[in-house]
Design a protein around this motif. Structure first.
Motif, PDB file in Angstrom:
ATOM      1  N   ALA A  94       9.727  -3.809   2.101  1.00  0.00           N
ATOM      2  CA  ALA A  94       8.275  -3.722   2.260  1.00  0.00           C
ATOM      3  C   ALA A  94       7.909  -3.052   3.582  1.00  0.00           C
ATOM      4  O   ALA A  94       7.073  -2.139   3.622  1.00  0.00           O
ATOM      5  N   ASN A 137       9.092   0.642   3.937  1.00  0.00           N
ATOM      6  CA  ASN A 137       8.236   1.493   3.121  1.00  0.00           C
ATOM      7  C   ASN A 137       6.868   1.676   3.771  1.00  0.00           C
ATOM      8  O   ASN A 137       6.343   2.791   3.856  1.00  0.00           O
ATOM      9  N   LEU A 138       6.332   0.594   4.290  1.00  0.00           N
ATOM     10  CA  LEU A 138       5.007   0.636   4.904  1.00  0.00           C
ATOM     11  C   LEU A 138       4.991   1.567   6.110  1.00  0.00           C
ATOM     12  O   LEU A 138       4.112   2.422   6.258  1.00  0.00           O
ATOM     13  N   ASN A 153      11.996   4.997   0.480  1.00  0.00           N
ATOM     14  CA  ASN A 153      11.870   4.658  -0.935  1.00  0.00           C
ATOM     15  C   ASN A 153      12.851   3.576  -1.357  1.00  0.00           C
ATOM     16  O   ASN A 153      13.751   3.189  -0.603  1.00  0.00           O
ATOM     17  N   ALA A 181       1.078  -5.820   0.467  1.00  0.00           N
ATOM     18  CA  ALA A 181       0.792  -5.424  -0.915  1.00  0.00           C
ATOM     19  C   ALA A 181       1.136  -3.958  -1.125  1.00  0.00           C
ATOM     20  O   ALA A 181       1.532  -3.257  -0.193  1.00  0.00           O
ATOM     21  N   ASN A 182       0.984  -3.515  -2.346  1.00  0.00           N
ATOM     22  CA  ASN A 182       1.192  -2.110  -2.700  1.00  0.00           C
ATOM     23  C   ASN A 182       2.579  -1.590  -2.372  1.00  0.00           C
ATOM     24  O   ASN A 182       2.746  -0.466  -1.910  1.00  0.00           O
ATOM     25  N   ILE A 183       3.571  -2.417  -2.586  1.00  0.00           N
ATOM     26  CA  ILE A 183       4.946  -1.947  -2.434  1.00  0.00           C
ATOM     27  C   ILE A 183       5.263  -1.139  -3.690  1.00  0.00           C
ATOM     28  O   ILE A 183       5.020  -1.620  -4.798  1.00  0.00           O
ATOM     29  N   PRO A 184       5.751   0.089  -3.538  1.00  0.00           N
ATOM     30  CA  PRO A 184       5.972   0.893  -4.738  1.00  0.00           C
ATOM     31  C   PRO A 184       7.062   0.318  -5.637  1.00  0.00           C
ATOM     32  O   PRO A 184       8.074  -0.199  -5.159  1.00  0.00           O
ATOM     33  N   ARG A 185       6.834   0.422  -6.945  1.00  0.00           N
ATOM     34  CA  ARG A 185       7.865   0.032  -7.906  1.00  0.00           C
ATOM     35  C   ARG A 185       8.983   1.069  -7.859  1.00  0.00           C
ATOM     36  O   ARG A 185       8.755   2.212  -7.466  1.00  0.00           O
ATOM     37  N   ASP A 229       6.848   9.882 -12.619  1.00  0.00           N
ATOM     38  CA  ASP A 229       5.697   9.015 -12.446  1.00  0.00           C
ATOM     39  C   ASP A 229       5.678   8.026 -13.611  1.00  0.00           C
ATOM     40  O   ASP A 229       5.320   8.380 -14.728  1.00  0.00           O
ATOM     41  N   THR A 279       5.651  -5.874  -6.305  1.00  0.00           N
ATOM     42  CA  THR A 279       4.813  -4.971  -5.496  1.00  0.00           C
ATOM     43  C   THR A 279       4.012  -5.717  -4.431  1.00  0.00           C
ATOM     44  O   THR A 279       3.245  -5.118  -3.707  1.00  0.00           O
ATOM     45  N   PHE A 280       4.175  -7.008  -4.353  1.00  0.00           N
ATOM     46  CA  PHE A 280       3.467  -7.781  -3.328  1.00  0.00           C
ATOM     47  C   PHE A 280       4.357  -8.933  -2.899  1.00  0.00           C
ATOM     48  O   PHE A 280       4.902  -9.646  -3.741  1.00  0.00           O
TER      49      PHE A 280
END
Ligand SMILES: Nc1ncnc2c1ncn2[C@@H]1O[C@H](COP(=O)(O)OP(=O)(O)O)[C@@H](O)[C@H]1O
Ligand SMILES: [Mg+2]
Lengths: 423, 235
Positions: A170, A173-174, A179, A239-243, A250, A331-332
């Motif tokens: 997390a 990535n933030l 990735n 939040a919004n951690i990419p899958r 995509d 993702t969170f």
């Protein structure tokens, strides 16, 4: 000779049993008296005496206690049968039977594998998502099993390393846009480093003390996450951690879930493979030696400190990687996913399945994650049922559902391969 | 080969060894006899680095090894067979032996040594796939000795190998100890309460009482000594 003892075991009623059950019934009636019998009616300011409840409780606990005793007698009868029988009437467990028929065992495991692979295709996204969680716990149980089952180190705060993995992904990535695939090994290695750092001060602790200290570390970890807002954003989490994606595609949510499922499944297989290799290696055996007798191990030149560090490192890596996958799946993340309860749950999986046994850890993890899921229909009773199942398994299968059979070391048959592994 | 000077070891603030001096020459069998609680096990544990001494010196082949880690001491060829056998009961016989060779990497020689111990104790070869815990007491002692031999000892420390074994097995174990000493030239330091048997195969003996060495002489002299006879031989 086995006749007499089974007869004994099967006897339905003996005076002693009735006495005991009656006593238990009385005791329960007494215990539950204040809540089940007395009811204060606050409107009329009167007391209702619900004597019927008392009778129901008495009868129910009498019957339950009797059934319980019956099963216990059966179990003990079976045990003494086995002891008497010795080598002649040795009863084989399912595991032993499977071991004797490797073809059956092999085809069975392939069938399970095929089923696992087509699972997301035949079930919905919700089911797949539950299964991902279950498989993540399988990895955790397998990893903790290295520490508890194989090495005999009672470590309680294991979920910390899961959390380290999740937060590693997390945060990387933030801040740096790292990735999923890059974070995967980094999460594992980072958990390993934290594992070693925690292990160093507790090297000299054993048994209960180790359990207490690692439990404390687990709580410290959670509290730090909750309060260090600059790093972890506190209880509000990240939040919004990419899958996870693949080939830069995509993916929509359902596709990403399926992909995650396959990643976890592959990872479970890798974990099983590596741990199996570990168990048959000299390092694995030195972990078992440490569990069995530290003084003897030391007398053989096995350094206890180093071996414990190895156990920590080998065990925490898996939790770290699983944590990265977990962050990618949900993702969170926030600290409430990494509480003491989670650690204890993983411990239950290992104990329930059978300490030191790979299939045991897998079955234990699946039961403990899936049972409450599928018991949702029973809503508030599900935790009670869950508890009862745990107690029953521990009473009737104290070594777990699938106890470990340590692989035999076949020196003569294949000396070359064994010697290589030994290094 | 092994020289110990003024060794003092404590458990907390209880002093178990009160200044011990020992001298073991290359190729000898030296025995240390004494009653329960005299400090024999502590002496061995101190020498092999499992329970580090507080004072004194341990010199192995002219090198001061006091305070050296247990695994380093093992790699120098000083191996202990601990009291009560302490074999790994969930490992098979062969795996137990492999643990003895833990610090070695010479696969071919490990294999040769394994064949050697199977020759010494054929019963172990028969039971090589059996778990250690399923062996009888005598077999476990044989396994414990064999496991130590797998570490290629130059000096072997044995802690009460006869403990709890039937006389006929004890005889067999002592014969093997003698054989290892003669065939392999392994120096043996044998701790025993079974003074009679131990003194019979030993060259030299020490008598220990409550953390001190009270007597030291050749084994034959000790066997003939009146006090030893009275206290340890039950004659
Ligand atoms: N782990 C220990 N902790 C505290 N005291 C010990 C410990 N081990 C041994 N002792 C004490 O040290 C003394 C010597 O014991 P030990 O070396 O085992 O004697 P021996 O092997 O000759 O029977 C005894 O008084 C014993 O009570
Ligand atoms: Mg002793």
């Amino acid at each position: 000779m086995s006749n007499t003892s089974t007869e004994q075991a099967n006897r339905f009623i003996s005076l002693k049993d009735i006495k005991k059950s009656s006593f238990i019934a009385l005791w329960f009636m007494f215990l539950t008296f204040p809540i089940m019998v007395i009811k204060v009616n606050t409107v009329n300011n009167t007391v209702e005496w619900r004597w019927a409840n008392m009778i129901i409780i008495g009868v129910a606990s009498f019957i339950l206690s009797h059934v319980w005793r019956l099963f216990m007698n059966r179990r003990d009868g079976k045990l003494s049968d086995e002891q008497k029988g010795g080598q002649t009437v040795e009863k084989l467990t399912l595991r032993q039977k499977l071991d004797q028929k490797p073809v059956v065992a092999k085809s069975l495991s392939y069938a399970v594998l095929v089923l696992a692979i087509i699972f997301p295709l035949i079930s919905g996204m919700y089911q797949t998502s539950i299964m991902i969680t279950a498989l993540l716990y399988v990895v955790l149980a397998l990893g903790l099993n290295i520490m508890i089952g194989l090495s005999g180190l009672l470590v309680l705060g294991y979920i910390v390393f899961y959390g380290v993995g999740a937060y590693t992904y997390a945060l990387l990535n933030l801040h740096f846009g790292v990735n999923f695939w890059v974070a995967l090994p980094i999460g594992g290695i980072f958990a390993m480093i934290i594992g070693i750092l925690i292990a160093i001060p507790v090297l000299r602790l054993q048994g209960d003390y180790l359990a207490i200290v690692t439990l404390a570390f687990g709580e410290i970890f959670r509290i730090v996450l909750e309060n260090w807002n600059d790093l972890s954003f506190g209880p509000s989490g990240i939040a919004n951690i990419p899958r996870p994606t693949i080939f830069g595609l995509d993916l929509n949510v359902s596709q990403a879930t399926n992909l995650t499922y396959f990643i976890v499944l592959a990872f479970v297989l890798v974990t099983i493979f590596v741990i199996k290799r570990l168990e048959d290696s000299r390092i694995g055996r030195s972990l078992v030696a440490m569990r069995e007798d530290e003084i003897a191990s030391e007398a053989m030149g096995i350094d206890m400190g180093k071996t414990k560090l190895v156990a920590f490192a080998l065990s925490t890596f898996w939790a770290g990687v699983a944590g990265v996958i977990f962050a990618g799946k949900t993702t969170f993340i926030n600290p409430s996913s990494f509480t003491m309860w989670e650690s204890i749950l993983v411990l239950c999986m290992v104990v329930l399945g059978g300490m030191g046994s790979i299939p045991g850890a897998i079955v234990g993890a699946l039961i403990i994650t899936l049972l409450p899921e599928y018991l949702r229909a029973f809503s508030e009773y599900r935790m009670v049922i869950f508890g009862v199942v745990l107690v029953l398994v521990m009473v009737f299968k104290p070594d777990g559902m699938i106890p470990s059979i340590r692989q035999k070391y076949e020196f003569k048959k294949k000396p070359e391969s064994n010697m290589k592994e030994a290094e | 080969m092994l020289k110990i000077e003024n060794l003092e070891t404590f458990y907390g603030n209880i002093q178990a060894l009160k200044g011990i001096d020992l001298h073991i020459e290359d190729g000898e069998i030296v025995t240390l006899i004494g009653a329960n609680g005299a400090g024999k096990t502590t002496t061995l544990m101190s020498i092999s680095g499992v329970v580090p001494p507080r004072n004194g010196k341990i010199i192995l082949n002219g090198k001061d090894i006091t305070g050296t880690a247990a695994d380093d001491i093992v790699s120098m060829g000083l191996i202990q067979v601990p009291e009560g056998r302490r074999i790994f009961s969930e490992l098979s016989v062969a795996e137990n032996l492999d643990m003895g060779a833990f610090l070695r990497n010479d696969a071919a020689e490990i294999k040769r040594d394994m064949e050697y111990v199977y020759q010494l104790f054929p019963i172990l070869a028969e039971r090589r796939h059996q778990h250690g815990g399923t062996l009888s007491g005598g077999e476990q002692q044989m396994l414990a000795i064999s496991r130590a031999l797998m570490a290629k000892p130059k000096i072997l420390l044995l802690d009460e190998p006869s403990l709890g074994l039937a006389p006929i097995i004890v005889q067999q174990i002592f014969d093997i100890i003698k054989k290892i000493n003669q065939e392999q030239g392994t120096t043996v330091f044998l701790v025993e309460q079974n003074a009679n048997q131990a003194l019979k195969i030993a060259h030299k003996g020490y008598v220990m009482e409550t953390g001190r060495i009270t007597m030291s002489d050749t084994a034959s002299n000790l066997l003939a000594d009146d006090e030893v006879k009275k206290a340890y031989l039950g004659i």
